[in-house]
Design an enzyme around this catalytic site. Structure first.
Site, mmCIF file in Angstrom:
data_model
loop_
_atom_site.group_PDB
_atom_site.id
_atom_site.type_symbol
_atom_site.label_atom_id
_atom_site.label_comp_id
_atom_site.label_asym_id
_atom_site.label_seq_id
_atom_site.Cartn_x
_atom_site.Cartn_y
_atom_site.Cartn_z
ATOM 1 N N HIS A 130 0.825 -1.224 0.000
ATOM 2 C CA HIS A 130 0.000 0.000 0.000
ATOM 3 C C HIS A 130 0.856 1.271 0.000
ATOM 4 O O HIS A 130 0.322 2.375 -0.127
ATOM 5 C CB HIS A 130 -0.929 0.028 1.216
ATOM 6 C CG HIS A 130 -1.980 -1.040 1.192
ATOM 7 N ND1 HIS A 130 -2.870 -1.188 0.148
ATOM 8 C CD2 HIS A 130 -2.275 -2.023 2.083
ATOM 9 C CE1 HIS A 130 -3.670 -2.210 0.398
ATOM 10 N NE2 HIS A 130 -3.324 -2.748 1.552
ATOM 11 N N HIS A 169 -6.429 -7.209 -0.568
ATOM 12 C CA HIS A 169 -6.519 -5.769 -0.828
ATOM 13 C C HIS A 169 -5.732 -5.410 -2.088
ATOM 14 O O HIS A 169 -4.646 -5.954 -2.310
ATOM 15 C CB HIS A 169 -5.953 -4.975 0.353
ATOM 16 C CG HIS A 169 -6.574 -5.320 1.673
ATOM 17 N ND1 HIS A 169 -5.975 -6.168 2.578
ATOM 18 C CD2 HIS A 169 -7.757 -4.939 2.212
ATOM 19 C CE1 HIS A 169 -6.762 -6.281 3.645
ATOM 20 N NE2 HIS A 169 -7.839 -5.550 3.440
HETATM 21 ZN ZN LIG Z 1 -4.127 -7.176 2.649
#
Ligand SMILES: [Zn+2]
Length: 310
Positions: A130, A169
Site C-alpha cells: 500500500h 486488498h
Molecule cells: Zn491485505
C-alpha cells in the site's frame, strides 16, 4: 537446496500498538506462526536462512521520493507511538523493522540472480504494497516488492519483471509506482469494491487487475486469474517474478471476504514456477504482505513454499 527464507529478528519489534485493548491484527505473532509451522512441517531444515540487511537510503529512493523518505526518518519518535498516517504508526523500532523488510527483497534478488532455479521467500513485516511513491498507508511504510523489482532492473540489468499480488486488498502503492512502466507487468487479484477502493479499472496498460466480488471462492478465482494473466505473462516473458504474497484472501481470514485456501495458493505458485522457467531461469522472489489469521497464514505460507522449493 534452492529456496531461501529471508527475515530478521528486528521485524518482530515492529509494533502497531493495540486497537481498543486488543492486539493489532498486524503483529509479530504472524511471523512466529509461520516459523512454527515450517518447523512443525519439517520444511525448515530444507531452507537457506538469510538475515535481511537494512535497505540503504539509495535503495529506498529506487521507488520513493526523497522528501517522503526524509519525512519518515525525521518522524520516528524516541519513545511511544506516533501516527504517520491513519493506518501507519511509527515507534522507536518501526523504522528499523521497515528497513530490514525492504532489505529482505534486496537480499532475495541477490540470492536468486547468480544461479538458475533459485527462489526466496521473505517472512517480514511491516508489509509494503500500500506504500506509494510519497505515501504510507494500510500498515505499509516502504514498498518492499517494488524496491526489489527496481533493484533487479538497475543492479542486474533486467528489462522485464512481473509482480504478482494476490493479497485480498488491491496493491495501490505498487500500482502508483509501476503504472506505465513497460519494464513491469503488474498482475493483481483483490476483493472489489473493498479497501483501498482502487485498482479497477486499471490505471495503465501494464496493470492486469482481477477484481473479485466478496464471497468468491478458489475455483472462480483460478479461472479469472488464468484468463486475465497467463497469456499476457507468457508473452511478457519476465526475467524475474516478484510475488506480493498476501494471505488475507484465505477463507479463514476475516480481514477480507474471499474464500481461497492453501491449495489455491499452491496452484498459482506452481503455475508461476512454470512461467518463471520459460525466461527467468525459474527465479522467483516472494514477499509477505497481508495474512492475519495465524493458522491459515502459516499453513498457506507452507503450501506456497512447498511449490517454490520444487
Ligand atoms: Zn491485505
Amino acid at each position: 537446496m534452492n529456496l531461501a527464507l529471508i527475515s530478521h529478528p528486528d521485524c518482530l519489534l515492529h509494533t502497531n500498538g493495540s486497537v481498543v485493548g486488543m492486539p493489532h491484527p498486524e503483529n509479530a505473532g504472524r511471523i512466529t506462526a509461520i516459523q512454527d509451522q515450517l518447523i512443525a512441517q519439517g520444511l525448515d531444515p530444507w531452507l537457506i536462512h538469510i538475515d535481511a540487511p537494512e535497505a540503504t537510503r539509495e535503495q529506498l529512493l529506487l521507488v520513493h521520493d526523497q522528501d517522503y523518505v526524509d519525512d519518515v526518518f525525521q518522524s520516528v519518535p524516541e519513545q511511544g507511538l506516533v501516527h504517520f498516517d491513519q493506518d501507519v504508526v511509527l515507534g522507536p523500532n518501526n523504522l528499523k523493522a521497515a528497513l530490514h523488510a525492504a532489505g529482505s527483497g534486496i537480499a532475495a534478488v541477490d540470492w536468486v540472480m547468480p544461479h538458475a532455479e533459485r527462489r526466496a521467500f521473505c517472512a517480514i513485516r511491516p508489509p509494503g504494497h500500500h506504500a506509494g511513491r510519497r505515501k504510507a498507508a494500510g500498515f505499509c511504510l516502504f514498498n518492499n516488492a517494488t524496491i526489489a523489482a527496481y533493484y533487479a532492473l538497475e543492479q542486474y540489468g533486467l528489462t522485464r519483471v512481473a509482480i504478482i499480488d494476490f493479497d485480498v486488498h488491491h496493491g495501490d502503492g505498487t500500482e502508483n509506482i509501476v503504472a506505465d512502466d513497460a519494464r513491469i507487468l503488474f498482475c493483481s487479484s483483490f476483493q472489489h469494491p473493498y479497501y483501498p477502493y482502487s485498482g479497477f479499472p486499471a490505471s495503465a496498460d501494464n496493470c492486469l487487475p482481477v477484481p473479485l466480488a466478496r464471497g468468491t471462492l478458489g475455483p472462480a478465482w483460478r479461472t479469472a486469474v488464468e484468463e486475465a494473466w497467463f497469456a499476457r505473462l507468457e508473452a511478457f516473458a519476465p526475467e524475474l517474478i516478484v510475488i506480493s504474497a498476501g494471505f488475507d484472501s484465505h477463507m479463514q481470514d476475516d480481514m477480507g471476504g474471499l474464500g481461497l485456501v492453501e491449495a489455491d495458493y499452491a496452484w498459482l505458485t506452481k503455475a508461476l514456477v512454470r512461467v518463471a522457467r520459460i525466461n527467468a531461469g525459474g527465479r522467483i522472489i516472494s514477499l509477505l504482505e497481508g495474512g492475519y489469521e495465524y493458522h491459515a497464514l502459516a499453513r498457506s505460507v507452507a503450501a506456497h513454499l512447498v511449490e517454490l522449493q520444487v
